[in-house]
Design an enzyme around this catalytic site. Structure first.
Site, PDB file in Angstrom:
ATOM      1  NE  ARG A 223     -37.584   9.702 -43.169  1.00  0.00           N
ATOM      2  CZ  ARG A 223     -37.345   9.556 -44.449  1.00  0.00           C
ATOM      3  NH1 ARG A 223     -38.104   8.728 -45.170  1.00  0.00           N
ATOM      4  NH2 ARG A 223     -36.370  10.212 -45.043  1.00  0.00           N
ATOM      5  CD  GLU A 252     -36.933   2.445 -42.602  1.00  0.00           C
ATOM      6  OE1 GLU A 252     -35.979   2.856 -43.312  1.00  0.00           O
ATOM      7  OE2 GLU A 252     -38.111   2.731 -42.830  1.00  0.00           O
ATOM      8  CG  HIS A 270     -37.494   3.052 -46.720  1.00  0.00           C
ATOM      9  ND1 HIS A 270     -37.058   3.793 -45.652  1.00  0.00           N
ATOM     10  CD2 HIS A 270     -37.982   3.967 -47.613  1.00  0.00           C
ATOM     11  CE1 HIS A 270     -37.254   5.083 -45.880  1.00  0.00           C
ATOM     12  NE2 HIS A 270     -37.811   5.210 -47.080  1.00  0.00           N
TER      13      HIS A 270
END
Length: 313
Positions: A223, A252, A270
């Site tokens: 994360r 993000e 990601h």
């Protein structure tokens, strides 16, 4: 949510689509009192304020192994189950982590850009890379399912492995460090698989990066909130560490311009579990958790904060 989830839920339940609502408050006022289950993605905030507006809520099915966007600590004591999608994405994310590691250590992204820009013809071979995996050691932050899968792959590459977590794990052959700074000081590569949340917020800070040192490389596949991004940018600019490979970011999909401008790091959008195969399995598990719950069988993959069966008392 992916069509697989939406289509199956709509075929079995009365489905309400919050993202399609023009007036979210009016939508919540109209249907909130009837909602018994929520299917949510990893970036949709499910805090206590949201869940309080759903008085009949029984289960929140999260798409993704990480569920830091869901306040599971509040949900549990208030009789709400939270599920996630572990196991089905373990191997895919571990594969991505090793790919990101290789790309970063051997500068493979930069080498491809060199070729595509015509530099091989114009300037000659790509410069020899400064780093290698030979004789290197890896420290893994959070040795859970994915961390162990990454460690197994690192072993195949002949890397020495250590790990840091809340406590030492029995039956694990790797060296345990109770202190993250000490581990960072002793390894060449730090791979973070840590989940988000207040317990891990900015755990990789300036002190950890200084300990990792000028030959050190950071890989983050967990994360983005785990890393103090401004501290990382400073460390990369002044070469406190050598490089970084990042699949996740703090805000993000926004990535700091300072990171985008750096040629000596690798950035991915990601994509850790981002194959059709794995995302289908994740989506199916979201559906299966909800269906299983309403069929009386209980949840399939409840998170730690909302165990099932519920503890007595």
């Amino acid at each position: 949510m992916m069509p697989l989830i939406m289509e199956q839920l709509e075929a079995t339940f009365t489905l309400h689509r919050l993202p399609a609502a023009q007036d979210r408050d009016a939508f919540m006022a109209a249907v909130g009192p009837r909602i018994r289950a929520v299917a949510t993605g990893g970036h949709a905030k499910m805090d206590d304020a949201f869940m309080r507006r759903l008085p009949k809520l029984e289960i929140v099915a999260n798409f993704g192994v990480g569920y830091d966007s869901v306040d599971a600590a509040w949900a549990g004591p208030n009789g709400i189950l939270v599920t996630n999608t572990p196991d089905v994405l373990t191997e895919e994310v571990a594969d991505t982590a090793l790919g990101l590691l290789l790309m970063t250590v051997r500068e493979l992204s930069a080498a491809e850009r060199w070729l595509r820009a015509g530099q091989w013809v114009g300037k000659g071979p790509f410069p020899l890379t400064a780093h290698t995996l030979r004789g290197r050691s890896v420290g893994i932050l959070a040795l859970g399912r994915i961390g162990k899968a990454i460690a197994k792959r690192c072993e195949a590459f002949g890397l020495t492995i250590a790990y840091h977590g809340r406590s030492e794990q029995k039956g694990v052959p790797y060296r345990y460090y109770a202190n993250l700074v000490e581990m960072a000081r002793d390894v060449d590569i730090l791979i973070s698989v840590a989940p988000g949340g207040p317990d891990t917020f900015h755990i990789i800070d300036a002190e950890v990066l200084r300990a990792l040192g000028p030959q050190g490389i950071l890989i983050n596949i967990g994360r983005g909130s785990v890393v103090d991004e401004p501290a990382l940018i400073r460390a990369l600019k002044d070469r406190t560490i050598a490089s970084a490979g990042l699949d996740v970011f703090e805000n993000e999909p926004k990535v700091p311009e300072e990171l985008l401008a750096m040629e000596h790091i690798v950035l991915l959008p990601h994509v850790g579990s981002g194959s059709q195969h794995t995302r289908r399995l994740m989506g199916q598990l979201v559906v299966d958790n909800i269906v299983s719950w309403f069929s009386g069988k209980g949840p399939i993959t409840p998170v730690a904060e909302t165990p099932w069966p519920r503890p007595k008392g």
